[in-house]
Scaffold this active site. Structure first.
Site, PDB file in Angstrom:
ATOM      1  N   GLY A 100       0.755  -1.275  -0.020  1.00  0.00           N
ATOM      2  CA  GLY A 100       0.002   0.031   0.103  1.00  0.00           C
ATOM      3  C   GLY A 100       0.847   1.333   0.036  1.00  0.00           C
ATOM      4  O   GLY A 100       0.480   2.378  -0.416  1.00  0.00           O
ATOM      5  N   ASP A 133      -2.428   6.947   2.833  1.00  0.00           N
ATOM      6  CA  ASP A 133      -1.967   7.918   2.042  1.00  0.00           C
ATOM      7  C   ASP A 133      -0.617   7.572   1.101  1.00  0.00           C
ATOM      8  O   ASP A 133      -0.076   8.264   0.633  1.00  0.00           O
ATOM      9  CB  ASP A 133      -1.392   9.012   2.805  1.00  0.00           C
ATOM     10  CG  ASP A 133      -0.707   9.037   3.986  1.00  0.00           C
ATOM     11  OD1 ASP A 133       0.005   7.955   4.090  1.00  0.00           O
ATOM     12  OD2 ASP A 133      -0.489   9.943   4.929  1.00  0.00           O
ATOM     13  N   GLY A 134      -0.378   6.327   1.424  1.00  0.00           N
ATOM     14  CA  GLY A 134       0.931   5.488   0.674  1.00  0.00           C
ATOM     15  C   GLY A 134       2.217   6.364   1.438  1.00  0.00           C
ATOM     16  O   GLY A 134       3.267   5.967   0.500  1.00  0.00           O
ATOM     17  N   ASP A 264       0.706 -11.094   6.898  1.00  0.00           N
ATOM     18  CA  ASP A 264       1.234 -10.317   5.776  1.00  0.00           C
ATOM     19  C   ASP A 264       2.512  -9.574   6.284  1.00  0.00           C
ATOM     20  O   ASP A 264       3.351  -9.097   5.415  1.00  0.00           O
ATOM     21  CB  ASP A 264       0.240  -9.165   5.290  1.00  0.00           C
ATOM     22  CG  ASP A 264      -0.218  -8.350   6.596  1.00  0.00           C
ATOM     23  OD1 ASP A 264      -0.591  -9.082   7.602  1.00  0.00           O
ATOM     24  OD2 ASP A 264       0.005  -7.135   6.676  1.00  0.00           O
ATOM     25  N   ASP A 274       9.103  -5.951   8.055  1.00  0.00           N
ATOM     26  CA  ASP A 274       8.248  -4.849   8.298  1.00  0.00           C
ATOM     27  C   ASP A 274       8.226  -4.523   9.928  1.00  0.00           C
ATOM     28  O   ASP A 274       7.497  -4.901  10.733  1.00  0.00           O
ATOM     29  CB  ASP A 274       6.743  -5.395   8.220  1.00  0.00           C
ATOM     30  CG  ASP A 274       6.158  -5.351   6.655  1.00  0.00           C
ATOM     31  OD1 ASP A 274       7.122  -5.091   5.800  1.00  0.00           O
ATOM     32  OD2 ASP A 274       5.060  -5.295   6.172  1.00  0.00           O
TER      33      ASP A 274
HETATM   34  P1  AMP Z   1       1.554  -2.708   8.283  1.00  0.00           P
HETATM   35  O1  AMP Z   1       0.755  -2.879   9.431  1.00  0.00           O
HETATM   36  O2  AMP Z   1       2.352  -1.664   8.162  1.00  0.00           O
HETATM   37  O3  AMP Z   1       2.218  -4.255   8.028  1.00  0.00           O
HETATM   38  O4  AMP Z   1       0.462  -2.447   6.898  1.00  0.00           O
HETATM   39  C1  AMP Z   1      -0.753  -3.228   6.682  1.00  0.00           C
HETATM   40  C2  AMP Z   1      -1.321  -2.699   5.467  1.00  0.00           C
HETATM   41  O5  AMP Z   1      -1.626  -1.471   5.408  1.00  0.00           O
HETATM   42  C3  AMP Z   1      -0.337  -3.211   4.256  1.00  0.00           C
HETATM   43  O6  AMP Z   1      -0.978  -3.586   3.113  1.00  0.00           O
HETATM   44  C4  AMP Z   1       0.379  -1.866   3.993  1.00  0.00           C
HETATM   45  O7  AMP Z   1       0.651  -1.489   2.922  1.00  0.00           O
HETATM   46  C5  AMP Z   1      -0.875  -0.910   4.201  1.00  0.00           C
HETATM   47  N1  AMP Z   1      -0.466   0.328   4.677  1.00  0.00           N
HETATM   48  C6  AMP Z   1       0.131   0.657   5.973  1.00  0.00           C
HETATM   49  N2  AMP Z   1       0.226   2.257   6.135  1.00  0.00           N
HETATM   50  C7  AMP Z   1      -0.065   2.589   5.028  1.00  0.00           C
HETATM   51  C8  AMP Z   1      -0.207   4.006   4.465  1.00  0.00           C
HETATM   52  N3  AMP Z   1       0.178   5.080   5.154  1.00  0.00           N
HETATM   53  N4  AMP Z   1      -0.809   4.064   3.104  1.00  0.00           N
HETATM   54  C9  AMP Z   1      -1.059   3.159   2.335  1.00  0.00           C
HETATM   55  N5  AMP Z   1      -0.879   1.986   2.749  1.00  0.00           N
HETATM   56  C10 AMP Z   1      -0.596   1.751   4.159  1.00  0.00           C
HETATM   57 MG    MG Z   2       3.110  -5.007   6.992  1.00  0.00          MG
END
Ligand code: AMP
Ligand code: MG
Length: 497
Positions: A100, A133-134, A264, A274
C-alpha cells in the site's frame, strides 16, 4: 531538475537487473512509478548495504542517488511495481492488502551474483493503499532503517535497509509529521500473505506459480524431498517452518518483540520484515506488549513463538490445494515444535557460554529467566555483565541488578559448577559474541529521531555505526549501553507509522 546534473550519466548506479518477480506476470502486481517528494535530503545511509549491492560510494553520495531513492528519478533498468497480497491481521482474515505504500524497483544482481529486490517504502499511493496515504513518516522510517541494520549486526535474519531520505512534505498521523522513504533490500519480499491471497481467492494456478517460484529460487532442495510422498509444497512448508522457528528463537534470545506478527508481515524466507512498533526489552517482562495498538497482547514477547506457529498454520492452509492432504500439511508443520525449543535452548546456552549441551542446562536457563522476570532485571545489561563476569573483568557488579540476591547467589553457584568443565576463555569469548552490549532501545531511537526532526542526522549515523557492531565495546559510547532513563517507559509506539 538541475540538481541532477552530476548524476545524469549514472542514474543506474552501475546496477545489473534480473527482475525475476516481475516475470511472474500481472496477476501478482500492478506496475506503477513512485510519487515524487519535494526537496529530499539524506537522513541515513548504510554503506555496508551499498557495498553489498555494488553501488559505488561516490554514486551513493550523488544527488542522482538522493532523487532515485526518494522515488523522484527512475533508476534505469528498474521496472517498478506494487505487489498484491492478503493476510490475517490480529487473528482475523483481513482480505486483500498489498504493497500500500511500498514500490519494488526491481531485482538487482549483486557483484557476488545474489539477487536482491530493492523496495521504496513510503513512496506514494498504490492500488493497495486502501484508506492510507501511501506515505511513511520520518520517525518510523528511521526506526526501520536502524533496526534492519541492528538485526543484521546481531546475526538475525532480516531485510536490510540501504538508506532513508526525508522531505518536508507534511504527512498527517495523530499529529502533523513529515514524509520519508526507506529503501529496503531483501532476496524477496514475498510474505505468507501472498500465498493466502491466491489460495483464499481460489486461484490455484497462480498459487502454484508462486510456490514454484519460491521453491526454484530459494528452496530448490524441496524438489528432492524423500518425505511427504515427494510433495515439494509440503517440503516448502516444513522448510519455511524451520527457518521461522530459528528466527523467532533468535528474537526471544536477544529480547526482541516484533509487535505486529500478522501473516502479511511474515517473510516466506524467514526474515524479520516490516519493522513497526518493535522493541528490544529493557526490563525483562515475559508478557511485555510493545505495541500500543495491541491491548490484548496478542503479540506480547512471550507469545511470539505460538503466534509464529499460528501463522505457519495459516500458510499451511493456504498451501493445502497444492499439498492435497491436511494430514500431510500438519505433518510438515510438526517439526516446528521440536526445532523452536532446540534452537532457543542452543541460543540460551551460547548466552551462558556453554558450547555443548548437558541435561541440567534447561533448568539453569529456566531458573535465571524466572529470576530476571521476578526482579524485572534489565535484559541486555544482565547478559553483558554476566559475560564480563565470566571473562574475569567485571567492572559493574552483577548482584546490584537483583533484589533477591540470595537467589542469584544460589544460581551463580550452580552456574559456576557447570562452567568448570569448559575453558574460561572459551565461555567468555562465546558470551561476548552472543550477548550484545548495544541494542536499539526505544529511547535511543527516540533521541535520534528528535534530533533528525531538527535536521540533525548525526544521531542516526552514530547509532548505525554502533549497531552494526553491537558486540564491540565502543568505549566512547558507554552511555548508550546504560539503563534506559525514566522517560523511556512513557514512549508510546503504535501501529501508526
Ligand atoms: P503494516 O501494518 O504496516 O504491515 O500495514 C498493513 C497494510 O496496510 C499493508 O498492506 C500496508 O501496505 C498498508 N498500509 C500501512 N500504512 C499505509 C499507508 N500510510 N498508506 C497506504 N497503505 C498503508
Ligand atoms: Mg506490513
Amino acid at each position: 531538475m538541475n540538481t541532477l546534473v552530476d548524476g545524469l550519466m549514472a542514474v543506474d548506479g552501475g546496477l545489473r537487473w534480473s527482475n525475476r518477480f516481475a516475470a511472474l506476470g500481472p496477476a501478482f502486481f500492478t506496475r506503477l512509478a513512485p510519487q515524487p517528494l519535494p526537496a529530499p535530503y539524506w537522513v541515513g545511509r548504510s554503506w555496508a548495504v551499498a557495498r553489498e549491492l555494488g553501488l559505488p560510494e561516490e554514486w551513493m553520495a550523488s544527488s542522482a542517488a538522493l532523487e532515485v531513492f526518494t522515488g523522484n528519478l527512475p533508476l534505469s533498468g528498474s521496472a517498478p511495481l506494487a505487489s498484491v497480497y492478503s493476510g490475517h491481521q490480529f487473528g482475523h482474515w483481513a482480505g486483500q492488502l498489498g504493497d500500500g505504500r511500498a514500490i519494488m524497483l526491481g531485482e538487482v544482481v549483486t557483484p557476488e551474483g545474489a539477487g536482491r529486490e530493492l523496495q521504496l517504502k513510503g513512496s506514494g499511493l498504490t492500488p493497495y493503499s486502501r484508506m492510507g496515504d501511501g506515505r511513511a513518516v520520518l520517525r518510523s522510517s528511521i526506526r526501520e532503517f536502524l533496526c534492519s541494520e541492528a538485526m543484521q549486526g546481531l546475526g538475525i535474519p532480516t531485510s536490510r535497509a540501504l538508506c532513508v531520505t526525508g522531505s518536508d512534505e507534511e504527512v498527517y498521523r495523530e499529529a502533523l509529521e513529515t514524509a520519508a522513504v526507506v529503501t529496503r533490500v531483501a532476496p524477496s519480499f514475498i510474505r505468507f500473505g501472498h500465498f493466502e491471497h491466491f489460495s483464499h481467492g481460489g486461484r490455484h494456478a497462480e498459487l502454484k506459480t508462486l510456490a514454484d517460484f519460491v521453491i526454484d529460487g530459494f528452496y530448490p532442495e524441496c524438489r528432492q524431498t524423500p518425505l511427504y510422498g515427494g510433495n515439494p509444497y509440503a517440503a516448502l512448508l516444513e522448510a519455511v517452518s524451520a527457518r521461522t522457528a530459528a528466527m523467532v528463537a533468535q528474537w526471544q534470545a536477544v529480547g526482541f518483540c516484533h509487535g505486529v506478527m500478522n501473516t502479511d508481515n511474515m517473510s516466506i524466507l524467514g526474515l524479520t520484515i516490516d519493522y513497526g512498533p518493535f522493541q528490544f526489552l529493557d526490563a525483562f517482562d515475559p508478557g511485555h506488549i510493545c505495541n500500543h495498538s495491541d491491548p490484548q497482547g496478542r503479540y506480547a514477547y512471550n507469545r511470539q513463538p505460538n503466534i509464529a506457529y499460528w501463522n505457519l498454520f495459516c500458510l499451511g492452509q493456504a498451501l493445502l490445494p497444492l499439498i492435497g492432504e491436511p494430514d500431510v500439511a500438519m505433518a510438515a508443520l510438526e517439526p516446528f515444535k521440536a526445532i523452536f525449543p532446540n534452537e532457543l535452548e542452543a541460543q540460551m546456552r551460547a548466552k551462558l557460554g556453554l558450547p555443548d549441551a548437558q541435561p541440567q542446562d534447561r533448568e539453569l536457563i529456566e531458573t535465571i529467566l524466572k529470576l530476571l522476570a521476578q526482579d524485572r532485571v534489565d535484559y541486555t545489561i544482565f547478559w553483558r555483565r554476566l559475560s564480563r563476569h565470566v571473562a574475569g573483568d567485571a567492572v559493574e557488579p552483577l548482584r546490584d541488578l537483583f533484589v533477591d540476591r540470595p537467589a542469584l547467589d544460589a544460581w551463580m553457584l550452580y552456574y559456576s559448577e557447570r562452567l568448570k568443565s569448559i575453558p574460561r576463555w572459551e565461555s567468555a569469548d562465546l558470551m561476548l559474541k552472543t550477548n550484545p552490549k548495544y541494542v536499539l532501545r526505544n529511547h535511543l531511537g527516540e533521541e535520534a529521531i528528535r534530533a533528525a526532526k531538527d535536521k540533525d542526522f548525526t544521531g542516526v549515523a552514530r547509532l548505525l555505526s554502533l549497531l552494526e557492531r553491537p558486540f564491540d565495546e565502543h568505549p566512547d559510547s558507554e552511555a548508550l549501553a546504560g539503563f534506559p532513563p525514566d522517560w523511556a517507559s512513557t514512549i508510546s509506539i503504535s501501529c501508526s507509522s
